[in-house]
Scaffold this motif. Structure first.
Motif, PDB file in Angstrom:
ATOM      1  N   SER A 197      24.356  -1.490 -45.351  1.00  0.00           N
ATOM      2  CA  SER A 197      25.325  -2.496 -45.414  1.00  0.00           C
ATOM      3  C   SER A 197      26.075  -2.694 -44.371  1.00  0.00           C
ATOM      4  CB  SER A 197      25.788  -2.290 -46.838  1.00  0.00           C
ATOM      5  OG  SER A 197      26.860  -1.230 -46.687  1.00  0.00           O
ATOM      6  N   LEU A 198      26.867  -3.870 -44.112  1.00  0.00           N
ATOM      7  CA  LEU A 198      27.699  -4.032 -42.820  1.00  0.00           C
ATOM      8  C   LEU A 198      28.844  -3.155 -43.218  1.00  0.00           C
ATOM      9  CD1 LEU A 198      28.534  -5.773 -40.478  1.00  0.00           C
ATOM     10  CD2 LEU A 198      29.782  -7.078 -42.024  1.00  0.00           C
ATOM     11  N   GLU A 360      20.986  -7.792 -37.395  1.00  0.00           N
ATOM     12  CA  GLU A 360      21.721  -8.148 -38.627  1.00  0.00           C
ATOM     13  C   GLU A 360      20.831  -9.251 -39.343  1.00  0.00           C
ATOM     14  OE1 GLU A 360      26.125 -10.058 -39.862  1.00  0.00           O
ATOM     15  OE2 GLU A 360      25.303  -9.621 -37.683  1.00  0.00           O
ATOM     16  N   HIS A 362      21.523 -12.058 -41.484  1.00  0.00           N
ATOM     17  CA  HIS A 362      22.286 -13.104 -41.892  1.00  0.00           C
ATOM     18  C   HIS A 362      22.764 -13.390 -43.253  1.00  0.00           C
ATOM     19  CE1 HIS A 362      23.174 -13.335 -37.466  1.00  0.00           C
ATOM     20  NE2 HIS A 362      21.686 -13.534 -37.387  1.00  0.00           N
ATOM     21  N   THR A 364      22.416 -11.287 -45.743  1.00  0.00           N
ATOM     22  CA  THR A 364      23.245 -10.303 -46.634  1.00  0.00           C
ATOM     23  C   THR A 364      24.161  -9.557 -45.721  1.00  0.00           C
ATOM     24  OG1 THR A 364      21.558  -8.841 -46.142  1.00  0.00           O
ATOM     25  CG2 THR A 364      21.248  -9.890 -48.059  1.00  0.00           C
ATOM     26  N   ASP A 365      24.274  -9.915 -44.375  1.00  0.00           N
ATOM     27  CA  ASP A 365      25.309  -9.064 -43.343  1.00  0.00           C
ATOM     28  C   ASP A 365      24.724  -7.690 -43.457  1.00  0.00           C
ATOM     29  OD1 ASP A 365      26.752 -11.406 -43.123  1.00  0.00           O
ATOM     30  OD2 ASP A 365      27.942 -10.907 -44.746  1.00  0.00           O
ATOM     31  N   ASP A 366      23.615  -7.254 -43.911  1.00  0.00           N
ATOM     32  CA  ASP A 366      23.119  -5.954 -43.684  1.00  0.00           C
ATOM     33  C   ASP A 366      22.619  -5.932 -42.212  1.00  0.00           C
ATOM     34  OD1 ASP A 366      23.683  -5.555 -46.348  1.00  0.00           O
ATOM     35  OD2 ASP A 366      21.328  -5.784 -46.999  1.00  0.00           O
TER      36      ASP A 366
END
Length: 394
Positions: A197-198, A360, A362, A364-366
């Motif tokens: 995760s981010l 990245e 986009h 899920t921002d994972d």
């Protein structure tokens, strides 16, 4: 002290004057700079004097000394590391470990350490490592023949060689042809992707990111080596053990003994014995190593080279250990547990070398770390292959 408050108040007034663009045009900046410099020097002297007074002051008998600590510049951001993770504490801890110097009082909490607190006095940065279960990889990949030809290209092979014959004077010999076969390399994509995760990516330690990349590369290596040994050839390279050995080069073994080695050596053609090696698990090798001859000498030996690394040998032949096949005790009847082979007769063709990318997602921002390569592999000459398979006990 009152004078300290006056100095701080005056500096705040100067700051407001400088922020006001209209009034700042009429100011004498050189005079203000001189005044601020004098105020800073006076403030430093007053603070030093106050600190010395507190440190040299005597505590009246029966009374507890109370100190008031004023915090200056409270609005500024504190950028330094705090606690046991600060550079100052880590240096002090290093001096304590190496030279026995006591850690300064101001860096330690005024408390009694207990056995449950011992771990907390070690600097946190020293503990920033990731402990993972080790896996054995990288034994097979350096041994095979590596190529980089385009997919769909065929490699010619031949199993028949011309024969010379003795002839009488003035006579000729029969003309012979050279039949050839072919091996075609396809496109098989190998991919490994790991997402975090981010929030984890922004807060993770640098060791976490480097370990993540190492894990991805290790997974790719393990997948390739597993395919080299036992890949079924469907969407992946075809493994050595998927080849059908030449007649009389597949041996059924019901008991591991000295005769097992001699039978395998006898089945290996003389033309291929110079470069063939044993492949088995460490447990199977130790079973052979436990055997002795009539004089009590061990059959399997472990020598140590110049660099100190063990070099395992059975009847003078090198042994490569791996976990890509089972040991004699663990495999079921009919499954291989060891084999002889010349790894130069296996071609691993790579169209696209392993590349590691990070991007990245986009949606899920994972943050995704992935590795991709295009690879295929096949045995080009199986005459050096001798397979030992487990047979039911007699």
């Amino acid at each position: 002290m009152e004078r300290i408050k006056e100095i701080l108040k005056r500096k705040a007034e100067i700051n407001e004057l400088l922020k006001d663009e209209k009034r700042s045009k009429d100011l004498d900046l050189k005079e203000l700079e001189k005044e601020v410099r004098e105020l800073n020097q006076e403030l430093e002297d007053l603070q030093t004097r106050e600190r010395l007074m507190n440190e040299t002051g005597e505590i009246e008998q029966g009374k507890t000394q109370t100190r008031s600590i004023e915090t200056f510049n409270a609005g500024q951001e504190q950028r330094g590391e705090q606690g046991t993770n600060s550079e100052e504490y880590r240096n002090a801890f290093m001096n304590y470990v190496l030279r026995g110097e006591d850690i300064p009082t101001e860096l330690r909490a005024d408390a009694v350490s207990k056995t449950t607190d011992v771990g907390s006095v070690i600097p946190e940065t020293v503990l920033n490592r990731i402990v993972e279960k080790l896996e054995a990889t990288g034994m097979i990949l350096p041994l095979v023949t590596r190529t980089s030809i385009k997919g769909g290209v065929t490699v010619p092979t031949s199993s028949v060689k011309p024969v010379a014959s003795w002839v009488a004077e003035g006579s000729g010999s029969d003309k012979q042809k050279k039949p050839t076969g072919k091996i075609t390399f396809a496109y098989h994509k190998l991919r490994c992707a790991v997402a975090v995760s981010l929030e984890v990516d922004t807060m993770a330690l640098p060791v976490f990111e480097s370990q993540l990349i190492n894990n991805v590369v290790e997974a790719m290596t393990k997948a390739i080596e597993q395919a080299i040994i036992s890949g079924d050839g469907l969407g992946k390279p075809k493994g050595i053990l998927e080849e059908t050995p030449v007649t009389d080069q597949s041996l059924d073994v019901s008991k591991v003994e000295y005769k097992t080695l001699t039978d395998a050596e006898g089945a290996l053609p003389l033309e291929y014995e110079s470069s063939a090696v044993w492949v088995m698990t460490k447990k199977t090798f130790m079973t052979f190593a436990a055997m002795t001859d009539d004089a009590g000498q061990p059959i399997g030996r472990t020598n140590y080279g110049i660099n100190g690394r063990p070099e395992r040998i059975l009847l003078g032949r090198p042994v490569i250990l791996c976990n890509y096949l089972g040991s004699f005790e663990s495999v079921t009847d009919g499954d291989p547990f060891a084999f002889l082979f010349n790894f130069q007769d296996y071609i691993l063709n790579t169209n696209y070398q392993m590349g590691v990318k990070k991007y990245e997602d986009h949606e899920t921002d994972d943050m995704v770390t992935k590795a991709i390569m295009v690879v295929d592999g096949k045995v080009v000459d199986k005459n050096s292959l001798v397979v030992l398979k487990k047979a039911p006990a007699a």
